[in-house]
Design a protein around this motif. Structure first.
Motif, PDB file in Angstrom:
ATOM      1  N   LEU A  52      16.631  66.968  58.277  1.00  0.00           N
ATOM      2  CA  LEU A  52      16.460  67.588  56.957  1.00  0.00           C
ATOM      3  C   LEU A  52      16.441  66.560  55.830  1.00  0.00           C
ATOM      4  CD1 LEU A  52      18.738  70.726  57.394  1.00  0.00           C
ATOM      5  CD2 LEU A  52      16.334  70.398  57.998  1.00  0.00           C
ATOM      6  N   GLY A  53      16.507  65.271  56.192  1.00  0.00           N
ATOM      7  CA  GLY A  53      16.433  64.239  55.169  1.00  0.00           C
ATOM      8  C   GLY A  53      17.763  64.036  54.456  1.00  0.00           C
ATOM      9  N   VAL A  54      17.683  63.312  53.340  1.00  0.00           N
ATOM     10  CA  VAL A  54      18.864  63.000  52.533  1.00  0.00           C
ATOM     11  C   VAL A  54      18.549  63.310  51.078  1.00  0.00           C
ATOM     12  CG1 VAL A  54      19.647  61.200  54.120  1.00  0.00           C
ATOM     13  CG2 VAL A  54      18.169  60.584  52.184  1.00  0.00           C
ATOM     14  N   ALA A  55      19.606  63.438  50.274  1.00  0.00           N
ATOM     15  CA  ALA A  55      19.412  63.741  48.854  1.00  0.00           C
ATOM     16  C   ALA A  55      20.617  63.246  48.079  1.00  0.00           C
ATOM     17  CB  ALA A  55      19.231  65.246  48.633  1.00  0.00           C
ATOM     18  N   SER A  56      20.439  63.099  46.764  1.00  0.00           N
ATOM     19  CA  SER A  56      21.577  62.829  45.890  1.00  0.00           C
ATOM     20  C   SER A  56      21.430  63.702  44.661  1.00  0.00           C
ATOM     21  CB  SER A  56      21.640  61.348  45.510  1.00  0.00           C
ATOM     22  OG  SER A  56      20.537  61.005  44.698  1.00  0.00           O
ATOM     23  N   GLY A  57      22.542  63.905  43.949  1.00  0.00           N
ATOM     24  CA  GLY A  57      22.456  64.804  42.810  1.00  0.00           C
ATOM     25  C   GLY A  57      23.616  64.692  41.846  1.00  0.00           C
ATOM     26  N   ASP A  58      23.501  65.456  40.763  1.00  0.00           N
ATOM     27  CA  ASP A  58      24.506  65.553  39.706  1.00  0.00           C
ATOM     28  C   ASP A  58      25.099  64.195  39.336  1.00  0.00           C
ATOM     29  OD1 ASP A  58      24.040  68.206  39.354  1.00  0.00           O
ATOM     30  OD2 ASP A  58      25.906  68.915  40.252  1.00  0.00           O
ATOM     31  N   PRO A  59      24.228  63.256  38.892  1.00  0.00           N
ATOM     32  CA  PRO A  59      24.721  61.916  38.569  1.00  0.00           C
ATOM     33  C   PRO A  59      25.583  61.902  37.310  1.00  0.00           C
ATOM     34  CG  PRO A  59      22.405  62.130  37.985  1.00  0.00           C
ATOM     35  CD  PRO A  59      22.776  63.382  38.719  1.00  0.00           C
ATOM     36  N   THR A  60      26.537  60.977  37.301  1.00  0.00           N
ATOM     37  CA  THR A  60      27.280  60.624  36.090  1.00  0.00           C
ATOM     38  C   THR A  60      27.055  59.131  35.887  1.00  0.00           C
ATOM     39  OG1 THR A  60      29.247  60.067  37.347  1.00  0.00           O
ATOM     40  CG2 THR A  60      29.065  62.347  36.582  1.00  0.00           C
ATOM     41  N   SER A  61      27.761  58.555  34.903  1.00  0.00           N
ATOM     42  CA  SER A  61      27.568  57.123  34.650  1.00  0.00           C
ATOM     43  C   SER A  61      28.277  56.270  35.698  1.00  0.00           C
ATOM     44  CB  SER A  61      28.058  56.762  33.250  1.00  0.00           C
ATOM     45  OG  SER A  61      29.427  57.057  33.143  1.00  0.00           O
ATOM     46  N   ASP A  62      29.086  56.874  36.570  1.00  0.00           N
ATOM     47  CA  ASP A  62      29.729  56.042  37.595  1.00  0.00           C
ATOM     48  C   ASP A  62      29.584  56.594  39.010  1.00  0.00           C
ATOM     49  OD1 ASP A  62      31.651  58.078  37.748  1.00  0.00           O
ATOM     50  OD2 ASP A  62      33.287  56.646  38.024  1.00  0.00           O
ATOM     51  N   THR A  68      23.498  65.361  52.925  1.00  0.00           N
ATOM     52  CA  THR A  68      22.643  65.576  54.076  1.00  0.00           C
ATOM     53  C   THR A  68      23.217  66.781  54.827  1.00  0.00           C
ATOM     54  OG1 THR A  68      21.483  64.570  55.956  1.00  0.00           O
ATOM     55  CG2 THR A  68      23.836  64.073  55.730  1.00  0.00           C
ATOM     56  N   ARG A  69      22.508  67.232  55.843  1.00  0.00           N
ATOM     57  CA  ARG A  69      23.061  68.268  56.709  1.00  0.00           C
ATOM     58  C   ARG A  69      22.668  67.906  58.136  1.00  0.00           C
ATOM     59  NH1 ARG A  69      20.732  74.184  58.065  1.00  0.00           N
ATOM     60  NH2 ARG A  69      22.139  74.497  59.814  1.00  0.00           N
ATOM     61  N   LEU A  70      23.651  67.926  59.038  1.00  0.00           N
ATOM     62  CA  LEU A  70      23.385  67.634  60.437  1.00  0.00           C
ATOM     63  C   LEU A  70      22.745  68.868  61.069  1.00  0.00           C
ATOM     64  CD1 LEU A  70      26.837  65.994  61.301  1.00  0.00           C
ATOM     65  CD2 LEU A  70      24.762  64.891  60.408  1.00  0.00           C
ATOM     66  N   ALA A  71      21.526  68.718  61.548  1.00  0.00           N
ATOM     67  CA  ALA A  71      20.816  69.875  62.106  1.00  0.00           C
ATOM     68  C   ALA A  71      19.776  69.401  63.117  1.00  0.00           C
ATOM     69  CB  ALA A  71      20.152  70.676  60.987  1.00  0.00           C
ATOM     70  N   PRO A  72      20.219  69.108  64.352  1.00  0.00           N
ATOM     71  CA  PRO A  72      19.264  68.659  65.369  1.00  0.00           C
ATOM     72  C   PRO A  72      18.259  69.738  65.769  1.00  0.00           C
ATOM     73  CG  PRO A  72      21.501  68.844  66.274  1.00  0.00           C
ATOM     74  CD  PRO A  72      21.610  69.012  64.797  1.00  0.00           C
ATOM     75  N   ALA A 223      16.424  75.346  55.799  1.00  0.00           N
ATOM     76  CA  ALA A 223      16.120  74.236  56.705  1.00  0.00           C
ATOM     77  C   ALA A 223      14.612  74.099  56.884  1.00  0.00           C
ATOM     78  CB  ALA A 223      16.811  74.449  58.051  1.00  0.00           C
ATOM     79  N   GLN A 224      13.914  75.232  56.989  1.00  0.00           N
ATOM     80  CA  GLN A 224      12.466  75.151  57.158  1.00  0.00           C
ATOM     81  C   GLN A 224      11.830  74.444  55.956  1.00  0.00           C
ATOM     82  OE1 GLN A 224      10.310  78.874  57.563  1.00  0.00           O
ATOM     83  NE2 GLN A 224       8.591  77.817  58.536  1.00  0.00           N
ATOM     84  N   GLN A 232      11.160  66.034  51.169  1.00  0.00           N
ATOM     85  CA  GLN A 232      12.162  65.026  51.548  1.00  0.00           C
ATOM     86  C   GLN A 232      11.955  63.720  50.781  1.00  0.00           C
ATOM     87  OE1 GLN A 232      12.791  64.280  55.696  1.00  0.00           O
ATOM     88  NE2 GLN A 232      13.160  66.435  56.192  1.00  0.00           N
ATOM     89  N   ALA A 233      10.683  63.331  50.600  1.00  0.00           N
ATOM     90  CA  ALA A 233      10.391  62.076  49.887  1.00  0.00           C
ATOM     91  C   ALA A 233      10.880  62.160  48.445  1.00  0.00           C
ATOM     92  CB  ALA A 233       8.897  61.785  49.924  1.00  0.00           C
ATOM     93  N   ALA A 234      10.680  63.315  47.811  1.00  0.00           N
ATOM     94  CA  ALA A 234      11.118  63.461  46.416  1.00  0.00           C
ATOM     95  C   ALA A 234      12.640  63.439  46.325  1.00  0.00           C
ATOM     96  CB  ALA A 234      10.554  64.747  45.814  1.00  0.00           C
TER      97      ALA A 234
END
Ligand code: FE
Ligand code: CA
Length: 524
Positions: A52-62, A68-72, A223-224, A232-234
């Motif tokens: 399902l790829g990886v992601a990041s979010g809700d940034p702060t200055s630090d 991610t989610r484990l989903a074989p 998941a789909q 995922q790229a974005a």
């Protein structure tokens, strides 16, 4: 009587029969992040767990949250054992992951679908970082993220993109591929991240299964969508701030009220709890966003230094039932009822307090449904969309009067929902075209919902003529890229000419500028 308006191609006829199949799951109480039981640190006889790829979010200055989610086996419940799983994570200054600055372990639990939400702290402001997860010998793709500037600094610029409405069946997510290549500092998603309907034969690609109702249904649908490589790229290119609209749960819902008036509130809230839980599990949200039963506080704010305050709003969870039902209708007394609310009392007060206290050059409201009072009926009669702020006239007046009377600095509204591009000058009085403009609304089109778009519609000229505060209208697919400096805001309307096959090139269809200190957009 409510009726379906947003997706003419989407069938509702299965819904009543389907409601019988899933009511055994009780409403959830507060979910705990780590449940008891053994912890294992590798998966046996498993396919790749990071599909399902990886992601990041809700940034702060630090820091930020890493997801991610484990989903074989992503489309069939995830394919994970019930055990708690030890997931290693690390964050590096370089993409090769050789200059590690933070690392740790996170225990992913079956209770939250083995999703991972790592909160990273102590990073430098306005810096790019890379991150990666590992379970046993399996390593995730490397994601790129960044911190926001220090709250007391004045950044020279912010370049971010916003998007909404990515129906998997009606088109490819090519726009996200282009968005990732543009390498923005931030991506804001305004909702309709998934759609809840059953598969409809003949579409570009098909939803798995029927209309989603159970927790497993919602998880499999998220998941789909997450298996899409462009999406995922974005996600892997920069942090996201997400909010939802209706389709993450159910079309045109309002708080605990279904668009089908025969559904009991208690039954509907049980389903809402399942939808909200799956949403949390699949988004780069901080653990403070873990839902409590059918409630998830999603509205929040984040300052981008002294340049922008991002207020991310939720116009679904707390709104009054559509006072005048759904569809397009003339204004009547129901719409003017002073007791109706779009944000709910608590969120509205929170927003107004924040806007009054704000010290930033720009104040963004990232939300779902159109604020401008746009008459969609060519000719002398007037019809307004009752699911939008036009169905909540007194709530809209409160907001626009507040922006005006309290001199909120450079308010800019970001809107999704309607699968078309608009630029609107927001007026305290929309009937007076010479009256003051108090804010600019940039409405962004869909990523794919609605299928291939067109540059204009046949009724566009008439519509623009009777809504003089509308500066631009277009119904192609794509997103909006915003370049913001202390002096001006520029929105580029980015479009792809087709979504029914891959590979559409990106075109900048139009650009609009707002000068700091002068409300209203000008085409450049
Ligand atoms: Fe939509
Ligand atoms: Ca009209």
């Amino acid at each position: 009587m409510k009726r379906k308006i947003k997706l003419p191609g989407q069938s509702t006829h299965t819904r009543r029969t389907m409601l019988h199949r899933s009511l055994a799951i009780p409403a959830l109480t507060a979910l705990e992040q780590v449940s008891s039981g053994s912890v294992i640190s590798r998966l046996h006889n498993s396919d790749y767990p990071f599909q399902l790829g990886v992601a990041s979010g809700d940034p702060t200055s630090d820091g930020m949250v890493l997801w991610t989610r484990l989903a074989p086996d992503p489309l069939n419940g995830g394919g994970m054992p019930d055990d708690n799983i030890k997931v290693k994570w690390q964050i590096s200054k370089n993409e090769k992951m050789t200059q590690i600055v933070r690392s740790g372990e996170y225990i992913a639990t079956a209770q939250l679908a083995h999703s991972v939400h790592v909160e990273v702290k102590g990073l430098l402001p306005d810096h790019v970082y890379y991150y990666q997860f590992q379970v046993g010998p399996e390593a995730s793709p490397v994601g790129k993220t960044r911190t926001f500037p220090h709250p007391e600094s004045l950044p020279r610029r912010c370049r971010f993109a916003f998007a909404s409405c990515q129906h998997y069946e009606t088109g490819y997510f090519t726009a996200f591929q282009h968005m990732a290549r543009q390498d923005p500092d931030l991506i804001i998603h305004l909702g309709d991240y998934i759609y809840e309907g059953a598969a409809i034969e003949g579409r570009v690609r098909l939803h798995q299964g029927l209309e989603i109702l159970t927790l497993d249904d919602y998880r499999n649908r998220h998941a789909q969508y997450k298996t899409d490589p462009d999406l995922q790229a974005a996600h892997a290119t920069c942090p996201w701030m997400v909010t939802w609209d209706d389709h993450e749960f159910d079309n045109n819902y309002a708080d605990s009220i279904s668009e089908e008036s025969e559904v009991a509130r208690s039954v509907f809230l049980q389903r809402r709890a399942r939808a909200y839980q799956a949403y949390y599990e699949h988004m780069p949200l901080r653990p403070r966003s873990i839902p409590n039963g059918p409630n998830l506080r999603l509205y929040r704010a984040a300052p981008y230094g002294q340049l922008i305050d991002f207020n991310v709003l939720d116009t679904r969870q707390y709104r009054s039932d559509q006072p005048n039902g759904d569809g397009r209708k003339p204004i009547n007394n129901a719409v003017l009822n002073p007791d109706t609310s779009m944000l709910g009392k608590q969120q509205e007060e929170w927003l107004f307090d924040r806007l009054v206290a704000s010290q930033t050059t720009w104040n963004v409201l990232a939300q779902q449904v159109m604020i401008a009072r746009v008459d969609r009926e060519p000719g002398p009669s007037a019809l307004y969309s009752m699911d939008q702020w036009s169905g909540y006239e007194t709530a809209r007046n409160r907001l626009l009067h507040f922006l005006d009377s309290r001199d909120v600095t450079n308010p800019v509204i970001l809107t999704g929902d309607i699968h078309s591009n608009w630029v609107n000058d927001l007026k305290v009085n929309f009937s007076d075209s010479n009256g003051p403009t108090v804010a600019t609304e940039f409405v962004g089109t869909s990523i794919s919902s609605g299928g291939n778009g067109t540059q204009t519609r046949s009724d566009t000229d008439a519509m623009l003529a009777e809504n003089p505060f509308v500066k631009f209208f277009n119904s192609e697919r794509g997103y909006v890229c915003c370049h913001v400096t202390p002096e001006e805001w520029k929105s580029d309307y980015q479009v792809v000419e087709y979504v029914d096959r891959r590979g559409a090139p990106l075109v900048t269809r139009a650009s609009f500028v707002v000068k700091a200190g002068t409300a209203g957009a000008e085409r450049v």
